[in-house]
Design a protein around this motif. Structure first.
Motif, short mmCIF file in Angstrom:
data_model
loop_
_atom_site.label_atom_id
_atom_site.label_comp_id
_atom_site.label_asym_id
_atom_site.label_seq_id
_atom_site.Cartn_x
_atom_site.Cartn_y
_atom_site.Cartn_z
N THR A 158 0.82 5.28 0.46
CA THR A 158 0.17 6.25 1.01
C THR A 158 0.25 7.53 0.46
O THR A 158 1.20 7.69 -0.65
CB THR A 158 0.59 6.39 2.45
OG1 THR A 158 1.92 6.53 2.67
CG2 THR A 158 0.31 5.06 3.19
N PRO A 159 -0.65 8.46 0.59
CA PRO A 159 -0.35 10.01 -0.10
C PRO A 159 1.03 10.55 -0.16
O PRO A 159 1.48 11.17 -0.89
CB PRO A 159 -1.57 10.67 0.44
CG PRO A 159 -2.65 9.68 1.12
CD PRO A 159 -1.85 8.50 1.47
N ASP A 160 1.48 10.57 1.14
CA ASP A 160 2.65 11.12 1.20
C ASP A 160 3.99 10.48 0.49
O ASP A 160 5.17 10.93 0.12
CB ASP A 160 3.20 11.31 2.90
CG ASP A 160 3.18 9.96 3.40
OD1 ASP A 160 2.47 9.06 3.18
OD2 ASP A 160 4.39 9.68 3.95
N GLN A 161 3.62 9.23 -0.01
CA GLN A 161 4.62 8.49 -0.79
C GLN A 161 4.51 8.47 -2.16
O GLN A 161 5.23 7.78 -3.00
CB GLN A 161 4.57 6.78 -0.10
CG GLN A 161 4.99 6.73 1.22
CD GLN A 161 4.79 5.23 1.65
OE1 GLN A 161 3.77 4.46 1.31
NE2 GLN A 161 5.79 4.37 2.27
N TYR B 227 -3.84 6.96 -2.80
CA TYR B 227 -3.60 5.88 -2.19
C TYR B 227 -3.16 5.04 -3.58
O TYR B 227 -4.06 5.07 -4.44
CB TYR B 227 -4.29 5.05 -1.34
CG TYR B 227 -4.59 5.65 -0.14
CD1 TYR B 227 -3.80 5.43 1.01
CD2 TYR B 227 -5.39 6.64 0.36
CE1 TYR B 227 -3.97 5.90 2.33
CE2 TYR B 227 -5.51 7.42 1.58
CZ TYR B 227 -4.78 6.90 2.44
OH TYR B 227 -5.08 7.52 3.87
N LEU C 256 -9.25 -1.21 1.72
CA LEU C 256 -8.31 -0.01 2.34
C LEU C 256 -9.43 1.20 2.57
O LEU C 256 -9.16 2.01 3.39
CB LEU C 256 -7.45 0.59 1.16
CG LEU C 256 -6.68 1.57 1.48
CD1 LEU C 256 -5.88 1.58 2.64
CD2 LEU C 256 -5.64 1.67 0.11
N ASP D 65 -7.19 12.33 -1.27
CA ASP D 65 -6.04 11.60 -0.63
C ASP D 65 -5.72 10.44 -1.65
O ASP D 65 -6.59 9.66 -1.59
CB ASP D 65 -6.27 11.34 0.91
CG ASP D 65 -6.28 12.37 1.79
OD1 ASP D 65 -5.54 13.37 1.44
OD2 ASP D 65 -7.04 12.09 2.67
N VAL E 194 0.89 -1.16 0.09
CA VAL E 194 0.01 -0.05 0.03
C VAL E 194 1.11 1.28 0.00
O VAL E 194 1.77 1.39 0.81
CB VAL E 194 -1.01 0.03 1.25
CG1 VAL E 194 -1.74 1.36 1.17
CG2 VAL E 194 -1.81 -1.26 1.34
N GLN F 295 -10.11 2.90 6.13
CA GLN F 295 -9.75 4.32 6.00
C GLN F 295 -10.77 5.24 7.12
O GLN F 295 -10.74 6.04 7.88
CB GLN F 295 -9.58 5.08 5.04
CG GLN F 295 -7.99 4.88 4.39
CD GLN F 295 -6.96 5.64 5.49
OE1 GLN F 295 -7.24 6.74 5.85
NE2 GLN F 295 -5.96 5.03 6.00
N TYR G 294 -10.59 4.31 10.53
CA TYR G 294 -9.28 5.13 11.20
C TYR G 294 -9.79 6.38 11.43
O TYR G 294 -9.27 7.14 12.24
CB TYR G 294 -8.16 4.74 10.21
CG TYR G 294 -6.99 5.73 10.63
CD1 TYR G 294 -6.18 5.37 11.73
CD2 TYR G 294 -6.62 6.80 9.82
CE1 TYR G 294 -5.10 6.21 12.11
CE2 TYR G 294 -5.57 7.50 10.25
CZ TYR G 294 -4.67 7.35 11.22
OH TYR G 294 -3.57 7.94 11.64
N ARG G 295 -10.43 7.00 10.23
CA ARG G 295 -10.72 8.51 10.46
C ARG G 295 -11.85 8.82 11.34
O ARG G 295 -12.37 9.86 11.54
CB ARG G 295 -10.91 8.93 9.00
CG ARG G 295 -9.74 8.80 8.05
CD ARG G 295 -10.05 9.57 6.72
NE ARG G 295 -8.85 9.22 5.78
CZ ARG G 295 -8.56 9.77 4.90
NH1 ARG G 295 -9.26 10.99 4.47
NH2 ARG G 295 -7.56 9.63 3.98
#
Length: 358
Positions: free
Chosen positions: A193-196, A241, A288, A239, A191, A292, A295-296
């Protein structure tokens, strides 16, 4: 707002429109205004595409070539009167409020005065245009339907949607949810993630989306441009993914969260459809998404389509509406809007429920 300064077709290849804005509850909301185009516009912009062209396309997609002529004839008989009413209503030049040019706009709980003020402002700005608000759901924003009706808006059944509350423990006890979560946890696919997400990944992510929604399903779906993917990566409008298998991107998911942080949905999803179904890429992406939401600490708007899949994963079916306001228009347009509303309120629920059962 994502499209205000550049126009819709900078972000969607099939959304030729101007984008203005209006203040609603202290927030600037986009207002899309369709411009004339040589090719059919996406259903997220065009009421004609949403109610006529998409229905015609779906009818032809689900019949054999031998029966295509019959489907065309039946579609003409059913959809031609609706098309004529759309023209009489002036809906092709409607001003659509809160329209981010995505499949599911998640609205805030606007008050009666918020809606009234915005209605007055926009009827003054666009005296010849009907007003539209897409994606009205009593389950997502419980108070808006009654307020719109009291202010003279008509509610037209538009889609069958599926809503899920990840806080409900029974959701996680479902066999399909357990199996999908196990599949997602498998280390054969990573997976991202957005920052990756890297800029160099974006062309492949766009292609994965287009493989599913444009090439496989319909060119009336929103066709997001490279600029849209750049916007998501840089500004987080969605976001992003991704799923990566053997150094190759094989799936993409874009998560949209409402301003109140109460709901999420995915207007953007895609996968490599050349892979075998056993790889379960779509199942992993939806697992996923559900994870999410948990998680959120939000609820999950599964949007429309794939009814049996979503029902098996905690989705609850609900009718979603499009609201139309026409009191400021000519008497002939008001009459057409009333006839259109009456016809759709009687026809659409049966058609949508029947389609949902297929």
């Amino acid at each position: 707002m994502m499209a205000r300064s550049r126009g819709g077709d900078y972000w969607l290849a099939n959304a030729h429109c101007a984008v203005d804005s209006v203040d609603l509850a202290g927030q600037a909301q986009p207002v899309s205004l369709q411009l004339q185009a040589a090719t059919p516009q996406s259903y997220v912009l065009s009421p004609r595409s949403a109610w006529v062209n998409y229905a015609r396309h779906e009818a032809l997609r689900h019949v054999s070539p031998k029966l295509a002529w019959l489907a065309k004839a039946a579609g003409y008989c059913v959809l031609s009167p609706i098309s004529a009413l759309l023209h009489g209503c002036g809906l092709d030049k409607a001003a659509i409020i809160g329209n981010h040019l995505i499949s599911t706009n998640l609205h805030s709980e606007w008050s009666r005065s918020d809606i009234s003020n915005a209605t007055d402002q926009l009827t003054a700005y666009y005296p010849d245009s009907p007003l539209i608000i897409r994606n009205i759901s009593s389950q997502v924003t419980p108070n808006i339907e009654a307020q719109l009706t009291q202010l003279g808006w008509h509610l037209i059944p538009a889609r069958m949607i599926y809503l899920c509350d990840p806080n409900d423990a029974s959701v996680w006890k479902r066999n399909h949810v357990k199996q999908d979560a196990k599949l997602l946890a498998n280390k054969d696919i990573e997976v991202i993630t957005p920052d990756q997400i890297q800029a160099s990944d974006l062309p492949q992510l766009r292609q994965l989306f287009r493989q599913l929604f444009i090439e496989k399903h319909s060119r009336l779906n929103p066709d997001f441009t490279p600029a849209f993917f750049e916007l998501c990566r840089e500004n987080g409008f969605l976001d992003l993914y991704a799923l990566r298998m053997e150094n190759k991107l094989v799936g993409v998911l874009g998560i949209y969260q409402d301003a109140s942080n109460n709901w999420i949905t995915t207007p953007l999803i895609g996968y490599d459809n050349q892979l075998p179904q056993s790889a379960g890429i779509y199942r992993r992406l939806m697992a996923l998404l559900l994870q999410q939401a948990k998680y959120r600490q939000t609820k999950l708007h599964y949007s429309s389509g794939a009814s049996q899949f979503k029902l098996a994963r905690g989705g609850v079916a609900s009718l979603e509406y499009t609201a139309i306001y026409s009191r400021h228009l000519s008497s002939s347009q008001i009459t057409c809007n009333r006839l259109f509303s009456y016809a759709m309120q009687n026809l659409a629920p049966r058609i949508l429920k029947r389609a949902d059962a297929l």
